[in-house]
Design a protein around this motif. Structure first.
Motif, mmCIF file in Angstrom:
data_model
loop_
_atom_site.group_PDB
_atom_site.id
_atom_site.type_symbol
_atom_site.label_atom_id
_atom_site.label_comp_id
_atom_site.label_asym_id
_atom_site.label_seq_id
_atom_site.Cartn_x
_atom_site.Cartn_y
_atom_site.Cartn_z
ATOM 1 N N ILE A 171 3.061 5.953 -2.877
ATOM 2 C CA ILE A 171 4.216 6.728 -3.344
ATOM 3 C C ILE A 171 4.214 6.829 -4.868
ATOM 4 C CG2 ILE A 171 6.745 6.707 -3.555
ATOM 5 C CD1 ILE A 171 6.774 5.509 -0.686
ATOM 6 N N THR A 172 3.978 5.725 -5.557
ATOM 7 C CA THR A 172 3.981 5.759 -7.024
ATOM 8 C C THR A 172 2.804 6.565 -7.560
ATOM 9 O OG1 THR A 172 2.860 3.614 -7.122
ATOM 10 C CG2 THR A 172 5.268 3.604 -7.326
ATOM 11 N N SER A 173 1.664 6.515 -6.888
ATOM 12 C CA SER A 173 0.501 7.305 -7.313
ATOM 13 C C SER A 173 0.775 8.799 -7.192
ATOM 14 C CB SER A 173 -0.727 6.945 -6.490
ATOM 15 O OG SER A 173 -1.096 5.610 -6.701
ATOM 16 N N VAL A 174 1.365 9.213 -6.070
ATOM 17 C CA VAL A 174 1.689 10.633 -5.875
ATOM 18 C C VAL A 174 2.731 11.079 -6.897
ATOM 19 C CG1 VAL A 174 2.767 12.267 -4.262
ATOM 20 C CG2 VAL A 174 1.032 10.662 -3.439
ATOM 21 N N THR A 175 3.721 10.251 -7.159
ATOM 22 C CA THR A 175 4.755 10.576 -8.134
ATOM 23 C C THR A 175 4.164 10.695 -9.547
ATOM 24 O OG1 THR A 175 6.389 9.408 -6.803
ATOM 25 C CG2 THR A 175 6.981 9.861 -9.084
ATOM 26 N N ALA A 176 3.304 9.766 -9.914
ATOM 27 C CA ALA A 176 2.661 9.818 -11.237
ATOM 28 C C ALA A 176 1.809 11.078 -11.366
ATOM 29 C CB ALA A 176 1.816 8.573 -11.459
ATOM 30 N N PHE A 233 0.829 -1.204 0.000
ATOM 31 C CA PHE A 233 0.000 0.000 0.000
ATOM 32 C C PHE A 233 0.868 1.261 0.000
ATOM 33 C CE2 PHE A 233 -2.365 3.347 2.235
ATOM 34 C CZ PHE A 233 -3.423 3.495 1.334
ATOM 35 N N LYS A 234 1.948 1.259 0.795
ATOM 36 C CA LYS A 234 2.855 2.414 0.822
ATOM 37 C C LYS A 234 3.508 2.633 -0.545
ATOM 38 C CE LYS A 234 4.024 2.254 5.725
ATOM 39 N NZ LYS A 234 5.085 1.985 6.718
ATOM 40 N N LEU A 235 3.925 1.556 -1.147
ATOM 41 C CA LEU A 235 4.545 1.651 -2.469
ATOM 42 C C LEU A 235 3.535 2.171 -3.491
ATOM 43 C CD1 LEU A 235 7.046 1.164 -4.186
ATOM 44 C CD2 LEU A 235 6.273 -1.171 -4.534
#
Length: 181
Positions: free
Chosen positions: A14-19, A9-11
């Motif tokens: 993080i990837t969602s915010v970065t995208a 979930f953390k990963l």
């Protein structure tokens, strides 16, 4: 298992915010990039065939390498500018402009986009190559040689693939030149 879910979930977060951040950056910079590309195109049009007006013309049966054709009109007369994207260069497609006067002679060459090797194909950006293209007649097949001539551009030494890619586009433009009025 519970720990794996937390890490997953953390990963994901993080990837969602970065995208999302990348998408925002792309949306903010895309208009600026497009404006710069249009500015470079307008500047290059004036280099290959100085004119007051460039009007895009349509040709029914043109080669895929010919992206756009502009009719150039100005105080010095009329001619055409061909925007060419010729595939098959050493580093990929080579996009460039050539200007052609009413006598079917090349008036200028301006590279727009390419990924050719420094010291070889990238030499198309040098004034010596650009001058070696000027004045070449497009009434027949254009070739390349070391010294150039009325029907030959000055080839890029050590960059046969790049030279042939440029020639392919020039010759494609020459095939439709007779149809333009």
């Amino acid at each position: 298992m519970n720990n794996s879910l937390k890490l997953g979930f953390k990963l994901f977060l993080i990837t969602s915010v970065t995208a999302f951040a990348l998408a925002l950056t792309n949306n903010a910079t895309q208009p600026i990039i497009e404006a710069k590309a249009q500015e470079k195109l307008q500047e290059s049009l004036g280099v290959v065939f100085p004119a007051d007006n460039y009007e895009e013309v349509e040709v029914a049966d043109k080669a895929e390498t010919l992206e756009k054709i502009y009719k150039a009109t100005g105080a010095d007369g009329e001619g055409y500018v061909f925007q060419i994207n010729s595939p098959g260069g050493y580093g990929g497609a080579i996009e460039y402009l050539i200007g052609v006067d009413k006598d079917h002679k090349i008036t200028g060459f301006a590279p727009l986009n390419h990924a050719e090797s420094a010291g070889f194909g990238k030499n198309m950006e040098e004034d010596a190559f650009k001058e070696g293209v000027k004045g070449v007649s497009m009434d027949g097949e254009v070739k390349a040689s070391e010294s150039g001539s009325e029907t030959e551009i000055v080839g890029i030494s050590g960059a046969t693939i790049s030279t042939n890619t440029i020639l392919r586009g020039i010759n494609d433009a020459g095939k439709v030149l007779g149809e333009l009025k």
